[in-house]
Write an enzyme that holds these catalytic residues in place. Structure first.
Site, PDB file in Angstrom:
ATOM      1  N   THR A   1       0.863  -1.179   0.000  1.00  0.00           N
ATOM      2  CA  THR A   1       0.000   0.000   0.000  1.00  0.00           C
ATOM      3  C   THR A   1       0.902   1.233   0.000  1.00  0.00           C
ATOM      4  OG1 THR A   1      -0.002   0.059   2.389  1.00  0.00           O
ATOM      5  CG2 THR A   1      -1.784  -1.152   1.356  1.00  0.00           C
TER       6      THR A   1
ATOM      7  N   TRP B   1     -19.960  16.339  10.761  1.00  0.00           N
ATOM      8  CA  TRP B   1     -18.918  16.001   9.795  1.00  0.00           C
ATOM      9  C   TRP B   1     -19.174  16.686   8.452  1.00  0.00           C
ATOM     10  CZ3 TRP B   1     -17.725  10.000  10.130  1.00  0.00           C
ATOM     11  CH2 TRP B   1     -17.299   9.710  11.437  1.00  0.00           C
TER      12      TRP B   1
END
Ligand code: AMP
Length: 542
Positions: free
Chosen positions: A185, A444
């Site tokens: 990754t 959020w």
């Protein structure tokens, strides 16, 4: 009671065997690093992968040994996908865009025995080769004529290796759970982590990729993966195309708008796949040069979200449908795909774009759920959002050598690190990365939504939103913008453009115009660096 069926292992070698037997004449076209376009067939690729397998065995590469590549999308890299995994060795595809220190780290962590490299990366390897602890040699993926004068130690020429072998070779049989390939990754913080795929997971994932509801590959399609073979297995395309005999077109190092356009056009490509940055370059090139694409049907977009304006432009100017695919290196990588469901063909363009903007439905073999921070599952109403968890046979159960710790919960769910909603039709929409979402006064804000809205402005080239400290609200959004050359757009103009497109409390507290924005090795905005850079930024509202 057990079923009474043949127990044949699902092996990667079966994919290229199948292609040679049923689609032997199927074409593979590559833009080479040396310059010319190279053409051959699945039969040629099959024979040469077998020669490569024999050459690898002569180099004493055995079951489980790691063989690395530093290479663009091309026919020799394709042969390595089969020649290496076909003998039970592990193909480690290295992303050359990583920092040199990260490449050194992963070569040593993976304990690679050999590194196969395109000519492009020879200078890089020359500089760092003395930092590799166990590499026995390098193979330059070219012919004798193009072999460079190099200081690489124990260097071999790919074509010379193959020329010494014949193609009389039976792929060995082994357990389908044997490791086949390894991909690290990109990791915005900490060391990259290795995802170790198996033959079984790779073959199952190839079925998923081929499905009509996913990429819908078949021998009738011509596929150009711009997504690199070093990024999450080329999204499975280099395995799935031979499974159904699709014609493959490899772009080599040419990922700019002009090079991609040229191949899409000259090879009559029907389906292409890549990240939004690539599509941005392609659309700019076509607009500036008044070009169109008539044969192209579908543009798969993954890695980051495609802005709506991009989806509209592909459809309205070129008749090509942009389809989101979402996934991760850890998921082989495809998890969802935004193909339509029955009835949706009747939607108005606006209704359809609303669907196309989402990241898509879970594919077969991928279970998904969203949970809040206390683990409570959230409703699938397209509004409630939460942390996105996934489970399936082509999803990692941990990282190589255990680094990265325990990654599954007690019920086998993997936390993607993405925040998403899922609607009643099963379409998932990424709201943000959990670490990028802006937490303001307990609510959020999706940085991705704000960015996508901002790039809808005709003078905005790229936009990035990060949360910066605010004494009252904890965090408030700061919008960073690259504007087009000659544009006189200012902060007030930018904010007034957003006014009727977002809810009031999402409005960025400030706009900063920048010349460039940092990206990760896989082309995503590197927000961790920007947060660090702007950590003391004083908002006018503070
Ligand atoms: P990688 O492992 O480098 O492929 O990165 C995976 C991450 O990229 C995911 O967890 C998402 O945050 C992001 N990503 C991948 N595909 C998409 C997409 N279609 N839309 C938005 N974000 C995406």
């Amino acid at each position: 009671m057990l079923g009474i069926m043949q127990d044949r292992p699902l092996l990667i070698s079966s994919l290229i065997d199948y292609a040679a037997q049923y689609h032997g004449e199927g074409a593979i076209v590559s833009r080479t690093v040396e310059g010319p376009i190279h053409r051959y067939t699945y039969t040629d690729a099959w024979k040469r992968s077998k020669k490569l397998a024999k050459a690898l065995q002569k180099l004493d590469v055995k079951l489980g040994d790691r063989v690395a590549t530093l290479a663009w999308n091309g026919f020799r890299h394709f042969e390595l996908y089969y020649g290496v995994s076909g003998i039970g060795a592990v193909l480690h595809t290295i992303n050359p865009r990583l920092f040199a220190e990260q490449i050194i780290y992963i070569v040593n962590h993976a304990e690679d025995d050999y590194i196969f490299t395109d000519l492009t990366f020879v200078p890089l390897l020359e500089q760092i080769q003395d930092k590799f602890s166990g590499v026995k040699g390098f193979v330059v993926m070219t012919d004798e004529e193009h072999m460079p004068d190099t200081t690489l130690e124990n260097v071999l020429c790919y074509e010379t290796l193959l020329a010494a072998e014949d193609d009389e070779f039976e792929w060995p049989a082994f357990d389908e759970n044997t490791a086949s390939s390894l991909c690290y990754t990109s990791g915005t913080t900490g060391n990259p982590k290795g995802v170790l795929y198996s033959h079984r997971s790779t073959v199952l994932h190839s079925f998923i990729v081929c499905m009509k509801d996913t990429l819908g590959l078949s021998s009738m399609e011509t596929v150009l993966p711009v997504v690199p073979m070093f990024h999450a297995n080329c999204w499975g395309i280099a395995y799935a195309a031979p499974m159904c005999g699709a014609k493959l077109v490899f772009p080599g190092a040419g990922m700019d708008g002009a090079s991609v356009y040229e191949l899409l056009d000259s090879e009559n490509v029907t389906l292409t796949a890549g990240v939004p940055t690539v599509w941005l370059m392609l659309l700019n090139h076509m607009r500036e040069n008044k070009l169109t694409l008539d044969v192209l049907e579908r543009v798969i977009c993954g890695g980051s979200a495609a802005p709506r304006a991009m989806i509209e432009e592909f459809e309205e100017a070129h008749g090509a449908r942009m389809i989101h695919a979402w996934g991760m290196t850890e998921m082989s990588p495809i998890g969802t795909c935004g193909t339509l469901k029955t009835g949706m063909e009747k939607f108005t363009p606006k209704e359809r774009y609303d669907i196309q903007e989402k990241q898509g439905r879970g594919t077969y073999g991928v279970e998904m759920k969203i949970i809040d921070d206390d683990g409570n599952e959230q409703p699938r109403d397209g509004v409630a959002f939460g942390n996105l968890l996934v489970r399936g046979p082509a999803i990692c159960a941990g990282y190589y050598k255990g680094d990265g710790g325990q990654v599954l919960d007690d019920d086998g769910w993997f936390d993607t690190g993405d925040v998403a909603n899922i609607d009643d039709q099963g379409y998932m929409q990424i709201v943000d990365r959990s670490k990028d979402v802006i937490k303001t006064g307990g609510e959020w804000i999706s940085s991705i939504d704000l960015e996508n809205t901002a790039v809808g402005h005709p003078e905005v080239v790229e936009a990035c939103v990060i949360g910066v400290y605010h004494p009252k609200w904890d965090e408030r959004p700061l919008l960073l913008v690259i504007k087009s050359a000659g544009s006189s757009l200012d902060a007030a103009g930018m904010l007034s453009y957003l006014e009727d497109k977002i809810v009031k409390w999402w409005m960025p507290d400030d706009v900063v115009f920048v010349d460039e924005l940092p990206h990760t090795a896989t082309g995503k905005l590197l927000k961790s660096q920007l947060r660090e850079e702007y950590k003391d930024y004083k908002l006018p509202t503070a």
